[in-house]
Every structure is written in C-alpha cells, then in structure tokens.
Write a protein that holds these residues in place. Structure first.
Motif, PDB file in Angstrom:
ATOM      1  N   ASP A   1       7.986   2.925   9.270  1.00  0.00           N
ATOM      2  CA  ASP A   1       7.912   1.858  10.282  1.00  0.00           C
ATOM      3  C   ASP A   1       8.910   2.126  11.407  1.00  0.00           C
ATOM      4  O   ASP A   1       8.653   1.838  12.565  1.00  0.00           O
ATOM      5  CB  ASP A   1       8.230   0.503   9.636  1.00  0.00           C
ATOM      6  CG  ASP A   1       7.180   0.107   8.623  1.00  0.00           C
ATOM      7  OD1 ASP A   1       6.009  -0.021   9.020  1.00  0.00           O
ATOM      8  OD2 ASP A   1       7.522  -0.022   7.435  1.00  0.00           O
ATOM      9  N   LEU A   2      10.068   2.652  11.013  1.00  0.00           N
ATOM     10  CA  LEU A   2      11.130   2.891  11.993  1.00  0.00           C
ATOM     11  C   LEU A   2      11.841   4.190  11.650  1.00  0.00           C
ATOM     12  O   LEU A   2      12.170   4.421  10.472  1.00  0.00           O
ATOM     13  CB  LEU A   2      12.137   1.725  11.940  1.00  0.00           C
ATOM     14  CG  LEU A   2      13.461   1.906  12.693  1.00  0.00           C
ATOM     15  CD1 LEU A   2      13.220   1.962  14.202  1.00  0.00           C
ATOM     16  CD2 LEU A   2      14.427   0.752  12.366  1.00  0.00           C
TER      17      LEU A   2
ATOM     18  N   ALA B   1       6.501  11.028  11.036  1.00  0.00           N
ATOM     19  CA  ALA B   1       5.900  10.096  11.998  1.00  0.00           C
ATOM     20  C   ALA B   1       6.488   8.706  11.787  1.00  0.00           C
ATOM     21  O   ALA B   1       6.844   8.337  10.663  1.00  0.00           O
ATOM     22  CB  ALA B   1       4.391  10.060  11.809  1.00  0.00           C
ATOM     23  N   GLY B   2       6.615   7.969  12.886  1.00  0.00           N
ATOM     24  CA  GLY B   2       7.134   6.606  12.792  1.00  0.00           C
ATOM     25  C   GLY B   2       6.448   5.732  13.825  1.00  0.00           C
ATOM     26  O   GLY B   2       6.123   6.205  14.919  1.00  0.00           O
ATOM     27  N   ASP B   3       6.262   4.434  13.455  1.00  0.00           N
ATOM     28  CA  ASP B   3       5.661   3.521  14.440  1.00  0.00           C
ATOM     29  C   ASP B   3       6.636   3.252  15.575  1.00  0.00           C
ATOM     30  O   ASP B   3       6.238   3.078  16.724  1.00  0.00           O
ATOM     31  CB  ASP B   3       5.294   2.189  13.762  1.00  0.00           C
ATOM     32  CG  ASP B   3       4.195   2.396  12.732  1.00  0.00           C
ATOM     33  OD1 ASP B   3       3.520   3.448  12.797  1.00  0.00           O
ATOM     34  OD2 ASP B   3       4.022   1.521  11.863  1.00  0.00           O
ATOM     35  N   LEU B   4       7.916   3.185  15.229  1.00  0.00           N
ATOM     36  CA  LEU B   4       8.952   2.915  16.226  1.00  0.00           C
ATOM     37  C   LEU B   4      10.067   3.934  16.034  1.00  0.00           C
ATOM     38  O   LEU B   4      10.452   4.219  14.893  1.00  0.00           O
ATOM     39  CB  LEU B   4       9.499   1.495  15.999  1.00  0.00           C
ATOM     40  CG  LEU B   4      10.527   0.995  16.998  1.00  0.00           C
ATOM     41  CD1 LEU B   4       9.895   0.835  18.386  1.00  0.00           C
ATOM     42  CD2 LEU B   4      11.095  -0.356  16.538  1.00  0.00           C
ATOM     43  N   ILE B   5      10.570   4.473  17.155  1.00  0.00           N
ATOM     44  CA  ILE B   5      11.624   5.499  17.064  1.00  0.00           C
ATOM     45  C   ILE B   5      12.819   5.053  17.908  1.00  0.00           C
ATOM     46  O   ILE B   5      12.644   4.644  19.064  1.00  0.00           O
ATOM     47  CB  ILE B   5      11.078   6.855  17.547  1.00  0.00           C
ATOM     48  CG1 ILE B   5      10.034   7.351  16.533  1.00  0.00           C
ATOM     49  CG2 ILE B   5      12.192   7.897  17.697  1.00  0.00           C
ATOM     50  CD1 ILE B   5       9.056   8.299  17.078  1.00  0.00           C
ATOM     51  N   GLY B   6      13.996   5.110  17.319  1.00  0.00           N
ATOM     52  CA  GLY B   6      15.208   4.748  18.052  1.00  0.00           C
ATOM     53  C   GLY B   6      16.122   5.953  18.171  1.00  0.00           C
ATOM     54  O   GLY B   6      16.598   6.470  17.152  1.00  0.00           O
TER      55      GLY B   6
END
Ligand SMILES: Cc1cc2nc3c(=O)[nH]c(=O)nc-3n(C[C@H](O)[C@H](O)[C@H](O)COP(=O)(O)OP(=O)(O)OC[C@H]3O[C@@H](n4cnc5c(N)ncnc54)[C@H](O)[C@@H]3O)c2cc1C
Ligand code: SF4
Length: 471
Positions: free
Chosen positions: A6-7, A246-251
């Motif tokens: 997810d992140l 892979a990630g839905d959101l990347i910080g």
C-alpha cells in the motif's frame, strides 16, 4: 515483481518516521508498508565507540566539487537523527510569506496557521522542552517539557529583551522520558553519550516493529519506474542484486540530496527537480565579558535571540537567529576563564535555481553544484557586525571577536524539489505530492521553497504529519 504494498517509504529518518506514525494511526490493520533503507542499523553504543554515525563517508555517496562548501548526509537507519543537535525552533509566520511581506524570495503555498497543529504534535512526539514565559511564534499549546535553565548572560539578556530573547526549544530532554535520561549539558550532542536527545532509534524504533511494516535494510533505492503520471515501481539494490517492488503510494524521504537524485535517475525533468539547493549560512563570534561568568545552563545551547530576525530590514538583508551557547570555552586569561560567551549567527539565504543537484553521468551519484550565498545574506553578515553589539548591549561586553569565515556547512540540505501551487515553478503541491506523478510524495527539506534561519527539522516533521493527515 517481488511484491505489492500500500505504501513504500524510502529512508527511515525524520521525514519518513513522522509520516509513518500518522499513516499507521489513520489506517487499519490490513495495510502493508515497506520501508527501504540504504543503511544498516547501528546501535547507540557502536556510534559512541566508533565516533561515527554511518558506514559511509560523504564521498562514498555523492560528489561535492566545491572547494569550501560542505554538505552533510548520513546513510544509516534513523538518518541524521542519530547525529543532529536537536534544536527545534518553529519558523515564524512571516517566514512563510517572505515575498508578500518583504518583496524577496517566494511565499510558501501554506501559512503558519496551516502547520501550527502539526508543529504542536511534532513537539509532543519529540518531548520538546521550551520556554514557558512567551514565545516568538504563536502557540496553541504549552511545550511538553519545562524550559532548560539559562546561563547568567542569558538571564541578563532575557530581562533586557523580554520579547526577543527566549530559552531555546530543544529535543534534548529537560526531564527524563520513558526512553531517555535528562540532558546533563555535556555539549557533545552529535554523539550524546547518555542518549538524552530525541532520535528515531530511541523514541520511534517501535514503528518499524509494527506488524504492518516491513523494514528492508541495506536496500539502496536507485530510481522509480514512472508511466502515465504515476509511479509503477521502485527499483533498489540489495546484496549485489537489483530488485523491483510495486506500491500504491510512494514516499521519498531520503533528504534533499538524495530525493532529487532518485527523481532525476527516474527520468523526471523539471528545472526545480534538483534546483534551488540551499541552506542557512552562519558565522560565529565570541563575546568577552567584564566580570560576568557564563556556562551555568542545563544544556549545550540555551538562549535564542530574535533581535535581528524579523522586520522591515528583510526587504534589504537576511533575517538572523542568534544561538547563545552554553558549551564551555575557556577564556585564556587567569581568573577570568568563564567570562566569555560563544554565539552563532544563523542567516537565511535566498535559493537560486542554478544551485542544484545533478547526476554524475559516470557513476550515477548525485553531484552538488553551488556557488556562494546570496548578496542578500552577505549584506546581513556585514551589517550585523555592528548590530550584534547593540543586540547584546545589556551585557557587560568588553569586546566581540568574529570568526573570519562563514561556516562550511549548517548540515541542513534544503530546496531541490520545492512545493508550490504552480506546476511550472514547483515540484510538489502543498500536501507534498508531486504535481506530475500523483502517487509520489517527496517529503523532507527538499520541499522548502525558502530557507528561514530556524533549524528545519521540526518543520520537516510537521510537514510529514500534515501530508499523512491529508491522504
Ligand atoms: C551534525 C548535525 C546536526 C544537526 N542539528 C540539527 C538541529 O539541531 N536542528 C535541526 O532542525 N536540524 C539539525 N540537523 C539537520 C537534520 O539532521 C536534518 O534536517 C534531518 O535529518 C532531515 O531529515 P530527513 O528525514 O529529511 O533526512 P535524513 O535524516 O538525511 O535521512 C535520510 C534517510 O534516507 C536514507 N537514504 C538516503 N538515500 C537513500 C536511498 N537511495 N535508498 C534508501 N534509503 C536512502 C538515509 O540512510 C536516511 O535514513 C543537523 C544535521 C547534522 C548532520
Ligand atoms: S548536552 Fe550532553 S546530555 Fe544533553 S543532549 Fe547534548 S550531549 Fe546529550
């Protein structure tokens, strides 16, 4: 494809941990978070024994061709939280509107009031000690810990300047927390022998034990895989192999040196990706005192002088924050050993587009391109040689001795992916999401459009908390 999260967060220091804290608080038990950290975990004891905070020297991770200017970045779990000095002022409201108020630099796309609740929360998390008799910035809550004890010169200055002189706010504990003893004023805070200052390791390591979080150490992120306005994957190197997740959101939380280098290697081309590299400029002075002893304070830096900070002079010359030191320095005169007061004058600088990070085409490392601080800052340095004497005139001053040179670094890398509302002149929006790739956040000092004299880390933490609260 290894997996899907997810992140995904890159880095494990302030920008990352404060974002993660708020993210885990807000979202349910089924979220999966991956933290990719280039460094390894070093214990506090190992740092003290080796007198280092990282296995890497700066030259191992980046190029800095400038003959005198230095930058500091440590690759390790917890990042620079291991070695910071833990001074935690907020920025002033006017720092967010430099252009509207003084016609220089740019305004931030958010104001002080937008950040205030997050400043308060970050101070709570770090157990910041600060003044209880006023503050240079508006506050909705008292500081979580009582103030540190002033030195005698501080006390004189406070009496003479009640509205512009304060106890320094700091995450060097005034009273013990569950995980830290009280600070005992040893003044070697980059390697605090008793672990009294806030670090990610001593107060927030539990985040990385949360069952929703997987921490992958020794994982160096090289680039993002970008397509059609989103990031599809994160590429990293570990154990001599390359990996993709892979990630839905990347910080991106790898600091203002590394964040733009990851974006540039990912093929993002925008003048402000890497552009605007900046930090504060400082010079030091010693104030010789007539029959007044110093160094009675309860931590390494005790006083904060705002006498030269805000006002209409900022139309012409930079704001300056004065740090009054309690780190003992002996006056080389028999019987007068303690009649001396070391101070540091910290100036804002105006970021320039041509000061930047780019990528060395040979080895792919980030390279700093920097000339000299602005004339705006230099004018303040020149002028303040006279003005400092006036600012400390309540003290029995015999003489003031300035260091000839400005310091080589403030160890605060800023700019390089600045925030704004206009995608043509900024990289991230006010929630620190990239204008061009809506599932990528760029957190940390890289988002700062200007660099106020206040040390930046509390603001970095508040911005991360705010960004996570906006998801
Ligand atoms: C000696 C010293 C004293 C300081 N004192 C103060 C102070 O008193 N007050 C203050 O406000 N500020 C201070 N600072 C500045 C402060 O440390 C920084 O503002 C702060 O650490 C920035 O936090 P960050 O999370 O953005 O980045 P960092 O702390 O730099 O952390 C970046 C993280 O990303 C990781 N990383 C980097 N590249 C990659 C990659 N490619 N892949 C995976 N992981 C990566 C690093 O290992 C690290 O964990 C000081 C700095 C130093 C060096
Ligand atoms: S003054 Fe001493 S005890 Fe306090 S944080 Fe610094 S090194 Fe640690």
């Amino acid at each position: 494809m290894d997996n899907n999260y997810d992140l995904i967060l890159v880095g494990s220091s302030f920008a990352s941990s404060f974002f993660l804290l708020e993210y885990l608080r807000r979202f349910g038990p089924d979220r999966r978070v991956l933290v990719l950290e280039w460094g390894r975990r070093r214990s506090h004891q190992e740092n003290i024994e080796s007198r280092r905070h990282s296995d890497f020297d700066f030259e191992d991770i980046a190029h800095n061709p400038h003959p005198t200017k230095q930058w500091v970045s440590n690759i390790v779990f917890g990042g620079n939280s291991n070695c910071w000095w833990a001074c935690t002022p907020r920025m002033l409201p006017s720092d967010f509107e430099l252009n509207s108020k003084y016609g220089v630099g740019v305004d931030w796309p958010i104001g002080y009031d937008d950040l205030e609740p997050f400043y308060a929360k970050a101070e709570q998390i770090m157990s910041v000690s600060g003044p209880d008799d006023g503050s240079p910035f508006p506050r909705s809550t008292p500081y979580p810990q009582p103030p540190h004890r002033f030195s005698e010169p501080d006390r004189v200055l406070k009496q003479a300047n009640p509205d512009t002189f304060f106890v320094m706010p700091t995450a060097r504990a005034r009273v013990a927390t569950k995980n830290r003893p009280a600070c005992c004023a040893t003044s070697t805070c980059h390697l605090c022998p008793i672990d009294a200052k806030f670090t990610v390791q001593n107060e927030l390591a539990w985040l990385y034990e949360d069952p929703r979080v997987e921490l992958r150490l020794n994982a160096k992120v090289t680039h993002l895989e970008l397509a059609a306005g989103v990031a599809k994957g994160v590429h990293y190197e570990k154990d001599g192999r390359t990996h993709r997740v892979a990630g839905d959101l990347i910080g991106l939380c790898a600091n203002a040196l590394m964040n733009p280098s990851i974006l540039l290697r990912s093929g993002v081309s925008h003048p402000w990706v890497g552009g605007g590299l900046s930090e504060q400029v400082s010079n030091s002075a010693k104030i010789y005192l007539d029959n007044l002893d110093a160094f009675q304070g309860s931590t390494s830096l005790t006083g904060h002088g705002y006498m030269l900070y805000d006002g209409m002079h900022r139309r012409e010359r930079a704001a300056c924050l004065i740090e009054f030191s309690n780190k003992p320095v002996l006056r080389p005169e028999f019987g007068r050993w303690r009649q001396i007061l070391p101070v540091k004058l910290i100036y804002e600088d105006l970021p320039k587009l041509e000061h930047k990070i780019d990528i060395d085409s040979g080895d792919g490392k980030p390279r700093t391109i920097f000339g000299r601080h602005s004339d705006y800052t230099q004018r303040a340095i020149d002028e303040n040689r006279q003005l400092l004497a006036r600012a400390v005139s309540a003290l029995p001053v015999e003489s003031i001795e300035y260091e000839g040179q400005v310091s080589r670094t403030e160890a605060h890398i800023l700019g390089t992916a600045r925030m704004g509302t206009d995608p043509s002149t900024s990289v991230v929006d006010p929630g620190l999401t990239m204008h061009s790739h809506r599932n990528v956040l760029v957190l940390g000092g890289s988002a700062f459009p200007t660099c106020a004299p206040a040390n930046p880390t509390l603001t970095i933490c508040a911005l991360s908390l705010r960004a996570a609260s906006m998801l």
